[in-house]
Motif scaffolding. Structure first.
Motif, PDB file in Angstrom:
ATOM      1  N   GLU A 184      33.588 100.835-136.289  1.00  0.00           N
ATOM      2  CA  GLU A 184      34.248 100.620-134.998  1.00  0.00           C
ATOM      3  C   GLU A 184      35.696 101.079-135.033  1.00  0.00           C
ATOM      4  OE1 GLU A 184      33.941  96.576-133.809  1.00  0.00           O
ATOM      5  OE2 GLU A 184      31.833  96.714-133.239  1.00  0.00           O
ATOM      6  N   ILE A 185      36.404 100.728-136.107  1.00  0.00           N
ATOM      7  CA  ILE A 185      37.813 101.111-136.225  1.00  0.00           C
ATOM      8  C   ILE A 185      37.958 102.623-136.258  1.00  0.00           C
ATOM      9  CG2 ILE A 185      39.809 101.086-137.785  1.00  0.00           C
ATOM     10  CD1 ILE A 185      38.953  98.224-138.599  1.00  0.00           C
ATOM     11  N   LEU A 186      37.110 103.293-137.042  1.00  0.00           N
ATOM     12  CA  LEU A 186      37.227 104.741-137.188  1.00  0.00           C
ATOM     13  C   LEU A 186      36.788 105.475-135.932  1.00  0.00           C
ATOM     14  CD1 LEU A 186      36.005 105.174-140.874  1.00  0.00           C
ATOM     15  CD2 LEU A 186      38.358 105.087-140.011  1.00  0.00           C
ATOM     16  N   ILE A 187      35.790 104.944-135.231  1.00  0.00           N
ATOM     17  CA  ILE A 187      35.337 105.574-133.990  1.00  0.00           C
ATOM     18  C   ILE A 187      36.411 105.454-132.907  1.00  0.00           C
ATOM     19  CG2 ILE A 187      33.703 105.365-132.060  1.00  0.00           C
ATOM     20  CD1 ILE A 187      31.562 104.631-134.177  1.00  0.00           C
ATOM     21  N   ARG A 188      36.930 104.265-132.719  1.00  0.00           N
ATOM     22  CA  ARG A 188      37.909 104.075-131.645  1.00  0.00           C
ATOM     23  C   ARG A 188      39.214 104.811-131.923  1.00  0.00           C
ATOM     24  NH1 ARG A 188      39.758  97.938-130.903  1.00  0.00           N
ATOM     25  NH2 ARG A 188      41.424  98.877-129.695  1.00  0.00           N
ATOM     26  N   ASN A 189      39.544 105.017-133.211  1.00  0.00           N
ATOM     27  CA  ASN A 189      40.795 105.708-133.549  1.00  0.00           C
ATOM     28  C   ASN A 189      40.567 107.157-133.973  1.00  0.00           C
ATOM     29  OD1 ASN A 189      42.332 103.432-132.991  1.00  0.00           O
ATOM     30  ND2 ASN A 189      42.225 102.663-135.088  1.00  0.00           N
ATOM     31  N   SER A 190      39.385 107.655-133.699  1.00  0.00           N
ATOM     32  CA  SER A 190      39.080 109.052-134.026  1.00  0.00           C
ATOM     33  C   SER A 190      40.072 109.978-133.325  1.00  0.00           C
ATOM     34  CB  SER A 190      37.659 109.386-133.592  1.00  0.00           C
ATOM     35  OG  SER A 190      37.377 110.742-133.837  1.00  0.00           O
TER      36      SER A 190
END
Length: 598
Positions: A40-46
């Protein structure tokens, strides 16, 4: 205590049952929750600049994440943080706008420089979620809390702004000024004696005075007494000692101290304050007695426990709190910092020495750097360390906490050293050991906060027969002497002045401290002659109160203030030395024998 435990049971009501079930589901599936959180963190901050910098192109799996991103400290991030502070609104760390900076001081440092931790608006939701779990857990151990109120001494400080216009303030100031706190829904288990207006006043005297006054007015309704840190609660007791005469006058006459000029405070308290000579006489009788032992339970007789942090450096306050509270239990309910909120104590009524926290795996993505106390970890991007995931930790081992957050901290070293003591379902339980830092050094020696605390505790044993305890302490490495030596400032609570510890006992306290120092220190004392005899300087009562007032006058947060365990700032040194009433030195050398090497 069992190594592995599970099943929080017997909730007080349906709302509590849902909260406890939520904790059970999170901790039963800790590893899968962690995997989901990282994705979730990596997707939203992609697409943010920081992730692009290390060629993390949309991948969300752990292996790619760990192979590409370095483990970092605040110093590594400071140039980017400064860009944000100066007004750069690029998506550097987070795809969500940076809403403010949360400030913190490195625990135990002498300079106390503030760190600026960027955060985003929805972090408040995560903090509120953890807060919402505290009382459902507490209700398992202490019934009937909905029938009374909590007397909590909570404070904010005036916020500042960065050159780019973002607010910078301590995490608790951010929370108390948020709509989450100010407009929180009514909860009978979470009612405070302090109106919001008394907490939200930036004047520390007016805030403390008004909160104490409300607590005295509602003394029979109080079921728990607390502050964030143990030191904060002791500060409140000290405030009562100094100001009870005026507080009694207010209660007796029903008129408010003219020093309280904040109109919001005056309006809120005017609804509570009525002439009550009977209560005034009772408080006068209690506070005019020179013996303040058990003062908390004498004034607030229905108090069931103290809600304060007494782990880490706060452990040295335990004897003093026991003295003032008549031995009430001390509940350490949660583990949090400016960077991230971490977890809960699922057995909050345990002894302070048994306090451990269960990490809530939905708060952030957690990794752990195995910590070898005998060696420093020199991390570099050329040889990245192998960090351990939450579910793979080993009982009995120490680790340094590393976090990846929604707000955009990636593989960030918090600096906390934790000891794994067990598991709740599949989530590890930790004891907080210390902040990873070095307090004192004269030559090759390096003494950290944990070692100094143990030395203080060893010396304090010699004071017991004189019914005396160490209320507060700090230290510095005096290199003006040849050789240099450690200086420890002590403020003592002497409960029977007719039986105060004599000079020879205080001299022996110096030696008792040295006996608990590490082998490098003792070698310096005995064999190398590179370290001089340890010195204790006893200061007047109230000295550390003055030290805190000085720090607050320079912008420190009353709510997050911790006495620095090592000092070097000249005005602080001058203040301490001007209050010294006696000096004592170690009378002989500590025990030391050469280590055998293979």
């Amino acid at each position: 205590m069992a190594v592995i435990d599970s099943a929080l049971s017997s909730p007080a009501n349906e709302k509590d049952a849902k909260a406890l079930q939520f904790i059970e589901e999170l901790t039963r599936n800790a590893d899968s929750v962690q995997e989901k959180i990282l994705a979730e963190i990596l997707i939203r901050n992609s697409g943010v600049e920081y992730l692009k910098r290390f060629n993390l192109d949309g991948a969300t799996d752990r292996d790619t994440f760990k192979s590409k991103l370095p483990v970092v400290t605040y110093e590594d991030l400071q140039p980017d943080i400064q860009r944000i502070a100066n007004g750069d609104r690029s998506k550097i760390f987070s795809s969500h706008p940076i809403s403010e900076f949360l400030t913190s001081c490195s625990s135990g440092t002498s300079a106390g420089e503030r760190k600026l931790m960027p955060t985003i608006a929805d972090e408040l939701d995560r903090r509120q979620l953890l807060y919402s779990l505290l009382m459902p857990v507490m209700n398992l151990y202490v019934p009937g809390l909905e029938k009374g109120k909590g007397l909590y001494f909570l404070f904010i400080k005036a916020e500042t702004k960065t050159p780019g216009g973002l607010v910078a303030r301590p995490v608790l100031t951010s929370y108390y000024k948020s709509e989450h706190f100010k407009n929180r829904p009514f909860d009978p288990y979470n009612v405070y004696t302090s109106p919001n207006e008394t907490i939200l006043c930036t004047d520390s005297f007016q805030s403390m005075y008004s909160q104490m006054l409300c607590g005295l007015i509602m003394r029979e309704e109080v079921l728990r007494v607390g502050a964030v840190f143990a030191s904060g609660l002791l500060r409140a007791i000290r405030f009562l000692q100094l100001n009870w005469n005026q507080l009694v006058l207010d209660i007796s006459t029903g008129t408010l101290n003219p020093k309280l000029t904040d109109s919001a405070i005056r309006d809120s308290i005017s609804k509570l304050l009525k002439p009550n000579p009977e209560l005034a006489n009772f408080i006068t009788k209690q506070c005019s007695d020179e013996n303040w032992e058990g003062i908390i339970t004498r004034i607030w007789p229905n108090t069931k426990y103290l809600d304060v942090i007494v782990t880490g450096a706060m452990a040295q306050y335990i004897p003093t709190l026991e003295y003032y509270s008549g031995g009430l239990p001390m509940a350490c309910t949660m583990y949090a910092s400016s960077e991230c909120y971490f977890g809960l104590n699922l057995n909050p009524m345990c002894k302070p020495s048994d306090v451990c926290y269960t990490i809530m795996p939905n708060m952030a993505y957690f990794e752990f750097l195995p910590h070898d106390p005998s060696s420093a970890h020199a991390l570099s991007r050329d040889s990245p360390p192998r960090l351990v995931d939450l579910a793979d930790l080993e009982i009995g081992k120490e680790y340094e906490l590393v976090i990846t957050t929604y707000a955009g901290l990636y593989r960030y070293r918090v600096g906390d050293i934790l000891l794994v003591v067990g598991f709740h379902n599949s989530a590890p339980k930790f004891k907080f050991v210390r902040r990873k830092n070095v307090l004192l050094s004269i030559d090759a020696d390096k003494t950290d906060e944990s070692e100094l605390q143990k030395a203080i505790e060893n010396a304090s044993l010699l004071l017991q027969e004189f019914n005396t305890s160490v209320v507060e302490y700090t230290s510095f490495a005096d290199t003006k002497t040849i050789p240099g030596h450690y200086v420890i400032y002590w403020e003592l609570l002497v409960k029977d002045p007719a039986n105060s510890p004599p000079e020879e006992v205080l001299n022996q306290c110096c030696l008792a401290m040295e006996e608990k120092m590490n082998t490098v220190y003792r070698q310096g004392r005995v064999a190398d002659n590179s370290i001089g005899p340890l010195e204790i300087r006893v200061v007047q009562n109230g000295t550390f109160e003055e030290l805190m007032d000085y720090a607050i006058s320079r912008g420190a947060s009353i709510n997050q203030y911790k006495v620095p365990r090592c000092v070097s700032f000249t005005p602080i040194m001058e203040l301490l030395d001007s209050r010294v009433v006696s000096k004592h030195f170690s009378p002989s050398l500590p025990q030391w024998t050469p280590e055998r090497r293979r």
